[in-house]
Write an enzyme that holds these catalytic residues in place. Structure first.
Site, PDB file in Angstrom:
ATOM      1  N   TYR A  54      18.654  15.230   6.284  1.00 54.18           N
ATOM      2  CA  TYR A  54      16.939  14.813   5.289  1.00 54.18           C
ATOM      3  C   TYR A  54      16.848  14.200   4.211  1.00 54.18           C
ATOM      4  CZ  TYR A  54      13.720  17.234   7.584  1.00 54.18           C
ATOM      5  OH  TYR A  54      12.329  17.720   8.366  1.00 54.18           O
ATOM      6  N   GLU A  56      14.242  12.631   1.390  1.00 54.20           N
ATOM      7  CA  GLU A  56      12.881  13.270   1.052  1.00 54.20           C
ATOM      8  C   GLU A  56      13.250  12.614   0.060  1.00 54.20           C
ATOM      9  OE1 GLU A  56      13.002  15.781   3.041  1.00 54.20           O
ATOM     10  OE2 GLU A  56      10.794  16.396   3.037  1.00 54.20           O
ATOM     11  N   ASP A 200      -2.883  -6.752   6.505  1.00 52.30           N
ATOM     12  CA  ASP A 200      -2.285  -6.401   7.264  1.00 52.30           C
ATOM     13  C   ASP A 200      -1.435  -7.740   8.625  1.00 52.30           C
ATOM     14  OD1 ASP A 200      -1.411  -5.542   9.603  1.00 52.30           O
ATOM     15  OD2 ASP A 200      -2.846  -4.160  10.352  1.00 52.30           O
ATOM     16  N   THR A 226       4.121  -4.249  10.616  1.00 55.48           N
ATOM     17  CA  THR A 226       5.265  -3.345  11.321  1.00 55.48           C
ATOM     18  C   THR A 226       6.163  -3.867  11.410  1.00 55.48           C
ATOM     19  OG1 THR A 226       3.629  -4.329  13.026  1.00 55.48           O
ATOM     20  CG2 THR A 226       2.829  -2.401  12.854  1.00 55.48           C
ATOM     21  N   LYS A 229       6.894  -6.131  16.065  1.00 55.24           N
ATOM     22  CA  LYS A 229       6.392  -7.213  16.443  1.00 55.24           C
ATOM     23  C   LYS A 229       7.289  -8.651  16.568  1.00 55.24           C
ATOM     24  CE  LYS A 229       1.730  -5.131  16.392  1.00 55.24           C
ATOM     25  NZ  LYS A 229       1.730  -4.313  15.112  1.00 55.24           N
ATOM     26  N   ARG A 235      10.359   0.547  16.159  1.00 60.72           N
ATOM     27  CA  ARG A 235       9.252   0.665  15.607  1.00 60.72           C
ATOM     28  C   ARG A 235       9.744   1.051  14.378  1.00 60.72           C
ATOM     29  NH1 ARG A 235       6.593  -0.054  20.436  1.00 60.72           N
ATOM     30  NH2 ARG A 235       4.578  -0.062  19.052  1.00 60.72           N
TER      31      ARG A 235
HETATM   32  N1  DSN Z   1      -1.822  -2.132  19.163  1.00 65.53           N
HETATM   33  C1  DSN Z   1      -1.031  -3.283  18.639  1.00 65.53           C
HETATM   34  C2  DSN Z   1      -1.227  -4.466  18.549  1.00 65.53           C
HETATM   35  O1  DSN Z   1      -0.842  -4.378  20.007  1.00 65.53           O
HETATM   36  O2  DSN Z   1      -1.793  -5.106  18.059  1.00 65.53           O
HETATM   37  C3  DSN Z   1      -1.639  -2.906  16.976  1.00 65.53           C
HETATM   38  O3  DSN Z   1      -1.083  -1.761  16.236  1.00 65.53           O
END
Ligand code: DSN
Length: 432
Positions: A54, A56, A200, A226, A229, A235
């Site tokens: 933990y 925080e 974003d 994120t 990708k 993730r």
């Molecule tokens: N689920 C993602 C996508 O496939 O673009 C976006 O969060």
């Protein structure tokens, strides 16, 4: 070496599902534009005892003892994230992209404030104001879309909407738009109406990190992404922001508030509790990989493959939104092929090609059974696929779609896909 020896003994049903998923990944062509395959070091970092801790708070300012090694890992993740994106501040604790977006809105806006974002069916994301998502329920979203003629963003139109609506924040970013964004133009519009500019960049973060897309800073005030990708990490998500002094002068000349502090306190204690320390370590590993010159080569190949796949599909009579792509993804309107998105997704999956059904701009069908599919090249490029393979994939996709009711065609394509996948082994180091 990763193995499942202990898992197999203690929980064979989960071990079986995990093994079958690896076989599925190895034996199919992964065209989901938002997916990728992480490296073994990233997998190793995720599967560690850092999950037990933990912590925080933030490095060197925690609410629990025993965080001296967690601090090393989080400091590395922060430093590498800042370098990758030319950012002045990075918060690497957001658990996922939706949380990161929520945390930024929470940091900078009041409930019901107005945000201008991209329409969901034109390529925006659920967290960009969908009425079924927290964003649409808690904030007053208005939207811009693409032009019907060019199927690209029309920045004059974005400007007109911004001047009329006077949003507190403008949001640049997408999950299904195949063209580059011009942050400088968004900045000019944001300045005209006195709005924050948030980007974003979840889908194209890897392309930015490789310096193959305009950098969001210094144009944007805050950037979320994120990490899993095109960036090819575990993730999760991060929030990046720019020079505190500039923002202080601009938004809070008389206060001690600054962007970094506002973001940090929105993440913790605002929205989240204990950070996922094993995931932060894995983020640090992935950011370290993305700083290496090989990552630039990888992204260049992602872009070359996307161009080659787009050309192959167009040669096969597919209608691509905006007639091509600048990035890693393509949005295909299947109306001219007489096939719906859901039917295509299922048939392609049976043939070993994984993609997702997707709304296309001005879609007349429902989100559950839209007119299109979305595909992308980040995952197959990680496996080593090159331009020649893209031509083969485009032809095989066409075979399946043109023979949508013929099971035997799908079975033949499945065999071709298996042969193609054998050329590019996935996780050959992992023996399970
Ligand atoms: N689920 C993602 C996508 O496939 O673009 C976006 O969060």
């Amino acid at each position: 070496m990763i193995n499942l020896n202990e898992l197999e003994k203690s929980d064979p049903r989960i071990a079986e599902a995990v093994k079958k998923e690896l076989k599925r990944q190895r034996e199919s062509v992964e065209l989901i534009a938002s997916e990728n395959f992480v490296s073994i070091p990233v997998l190793e970092a995720m599967g560690t005892w850092l999950t037990n801790k933990y912590s925080e708070g933030y490095p060197h300012k925690r609410y629990y003892g025993g965080n001296q090694f967690i601090d090393i890992s989080e400091d590395l993740a922060i430093g590498r994230a800042k370098l990758l994106f030319d950012a002045e501040h990075a918060n690497v604790q957001p658990h996922a992209g939706s949380q990161a977006n929520m945390e930024v809105y929470f940091a900078l806006l009041n409930l019901k404030d107005k945000i201008l974002g991209m329409k969901l069916d034109h390529g925006g994301h659920l967290t960009h104001g969908s009425p079924v998502n927290f964003s649409g329920k808690f904030y007053n979203f208005v939207s811009y879309g693409i032009s019907k003629e060019t199927e690209r963003l029309d920045m004059d139109e974005v400007r007109k909407i911004a001047l009329k609506e006077k949003p507190k924040m403008i949001l640049a970013g997408y999950s299904a738009y195949p063209r580059n964004l011009d942050f400088r133009e968004f900045r000019e519009i944001a300045d005209e109406v006195g709005a924050y500019l948030m980007a974003d960049v979840a889908h194209f973060a890897g392309i930015i990190a490789a310096r193959k897309h305009m950098m969001p800073f210094p144009y944007c005030d805050v950037v979320t992404t994120t990490t899993h990708k095109t960036l090819r990490g575990p993730r999760g998500a991060i929030i990046l922001s720019m020079n505190e002094d500039r923002l202080k002068q601009k938004y809070h000349p008389d206060s001690k508030k600054n962007m970094a502090r506002m973001i940090d306190s929105a993440v913790f204690p605002g929205m989240q509790g204990g950070p996922l320390d094993h995931m932060i370590a894995a983020k640090a590993v992935a950011f370290g990989e993305a700083l290496k010159p090989e990552f630039k080569d990888y992204i260049e190949q992602v872009l070359k493959n996307a161009k080659a796949l787009a050309e192959g599909l167009i040669d096969n009579g597919f209608k691509l939104i905006s007639d091509g792509t600048d990035n890693h993804l393509m949005l295909i309107d299947l109306t001219n092929k007489g096939v719906a998105g859901k039917q295509a997704e299922t048939a392609l999956d049976e043939a070993g090609i994984t993609c997702n059904k997707n709304m296309v701009p001005f879609d007349t069908r429902s989100p559950f059974d839209p007119s299109g599919i979305r595909i992308g090249t980040p995952a197959i490029t990680t496996r080593g696929f090159k331009e020649d393979d893209m031509k083969i994939i485009a032809d095989l996709m066409n075979k399946v779609i043109e023979n949508i009711n013929k099971k035997n065609v799908r079975e033949n394509v499945r065999q071709d896909i298996l042969n193609l996948c054998k050329k590019y082994p996935l996780y050959s180091e992992i023996k399970v």
